[in-house]
Structures are given as structure tokens and as C-alpha cells.
Design an enzyme around this catalytic site. Sequence first.
Site, PDB file in Angstrom:
ATOM      1  N   GLU A   1      -1.487  -5.522  -8.947  1.00  0.00           N
ATOM      2  CA  GLU A   1      -1.888  -5.445  -7.539  1.00  0.00           C
ATOM      3  C   GLU A   1      -0.957  -6.229  -6.623  1.00  0.00           C
ATOM      4  O   GLU A   1      -0.783  -5.857  -5.469  1.00  0.00           O
ATOM      5  CB  GLU A   1      -3.340  -5.920  -7.355  1.00  0.00           C
ATOM      6  CG  GLU A   1      -4.356  -4.913  -7.808  1.00  0.00           C
ATOM      7  CD  GLU A   1      -5.780  -5.318  -7.471  1.00  0.00           C
ATOM      8  OE1 GLU A   1      -6.482  -4.485  -6.864  1.00  0.00           O
ATOM      9  OE2 GLU A   1      -6.179  -6.453  -7.809  1.00  0.00           O
TER      10      GLU A   1
ATOM     11  N   GLU B   1      -9.337 -11.358  -6.057  1.00  0.00           N
ATOM     12  CA  GLU B   1      -8.283 -11.258  -5.053  1.00  0.00           C
ATOM     13  C   GLU B   1      -7.858 -12.595  -4.475  1.00  0.00           C
ATOM     14  O   GLU B   1      -6.685 -12.797  -4.188  1.00  0.00           O
ATOM     15  CB  GLU B   1      -8.703 -10.309  -3.931  1.00  0.00           C
ATOM     16  CG  GLU B   1      -8.798  -8.877  -4.394  1.00  0.00           C
ATOM     17  CD  GLU B   1      -8.885  -7.874  -3.263  1.00  0.00           C
ATOM     18  OE1 GLU B   1      -8.865  -8.274  -2.083  1.00  0.00           O
ATOM     19  OE2 GLU B   1      -8.980  -6.672  -3.570  1.00  0.00           O
TER      20      GLU B   1
ATOM     21  N   ARG C   1       0.853  -1.193   0.000  1.00  0.00           N
ATOM     22  CA  ARG C   1       0.000   0.000   0.000  1.00  0.00           C
ATOM     23  C   ARG C   1       0.888   1.242   0.000  1.00  0.00           C
ATOM     24  O   ARG C   1       1.614   1.504   0.959  1.00  0.00           O
ATOM     25  CB  ARG C   1      -0.934   0.007   1.209  1.00  0.00           C
ATOM     26  CG  ARG C   1      -1.985  -1.099   1.176  1.00  0.00           C
ATOM     27  CD  ARG C   1      -2.884  -0.969  -0.020  1.00  0.00           C
ATOM     28  NE  ARG C   1      -4.066  -1.803   0.093  1.00  0.00           N
ATOM     29  CZ  ARG C   1      -5.051  -1.789  -0.769  1.00  0.00           C
ATOM     30  NH1 ARG C   1      -4.989  -0.999  -1.834  1.00  0.00           N
ATOM     31  NH2 ARG C   1      -6.089  -2.567  -0.608  1.00  0.00           N
TER      32      ARG C   1
END
Length: 171
Positions: free
Chosen positions: A125, A80, A45
Site C-alpha cells: 500500500e 494505516e 492511487r
Amino acid sequence: MWAGKYLAAKRCGPWEYATRQGDGRAAVLLAIDDEDHVLLVDQYRVPLGRRSLELPAGLVGDDVADEGVEAAAARELEEETGYRASRLDIIGDFASSPGMTSETFTLVRASGLTRVGDGGGVAGEGITVHRVPVSEVAAYVAERRAEGFAIDVRILVLLGTLVLPTTVRPE
């Protein structure tokens, strides 16, 4: 005050806060399989400068206009984690950080899980999937913290939501 593609900074009187462009809601998944393991994810992040351990989640309407919470939850679970749920139940709506952002999330319980892929999110991601026994979540979180992971506050919701009833959210 300022607006970008995904976020805006606003002022209401003396109060400054952030909003997401568009709906601003997220679907957050409490996904527990038939063997009493919860699915967690971690990813880097940028605002934190490190990896963060989280419940699987994503924005409602991120790819499709007028997407419902259940559809977003199903999409994000599969993207995910690589799992598909036979049942999605809405637990309720919650505010993420009400003093700083207008963002809210709908907590969704996913059950009847079947692995259909590897997960990992969409390109770029870099999501890692963790399947953790519910009885070991607290120790697992402590281990990740000791390794330097950030811990999303919604992980704390995990323990409490195991006893919360499913509710119907008004549309």
C-alpha cells in the site's frame, strides 16, 4: 454490463454507474488526538496517477465477512496509521460520488488515540502517515496540492465534521 473481482459496471435505464462487489461500504476515520492533531494518510492511487491525501479509510468486510463498521474502522486505523482508539463514534453515512458510484462511507470519529505501531498499511500500500494540527489543515492541504497531490474530497468533510454531532446509525 461488466464485473471484475472488486468492481462492476451497471446500467439502470440510460444511467451507467459503478458499484463495488459485496457490501460497498467504507469506514472513514476522523482521528483527532488529545493534542488536537488529525491523522491523515497519503498513498499512490492508480486511477489518479499520483499520490492522494486522504482520511484513513477502508472497506467494511474487506477481510472478514459480516464485519461491522466499528470493527473495520478500528482495523483500518491501526493498519494505516499505527494508532488505536479507545473510542469510536459513528457520525453518519455519506455518498462518495452519487452520480457515478453506489459506494457509500460511514464517517467515524476516533478518539483516545494511542500509537501502537508505524502504520503504513498492508504490504504494497505504501501509505505515509501525517499528524497535522487541526488549526493548520487548510494550509497543509494547500501545500500538498501545490506539490501535485490529489486531495480526496473527504478531506473537505474534515472541517465541517468538527462541528457535526455524533449520531446513531440505524442497523
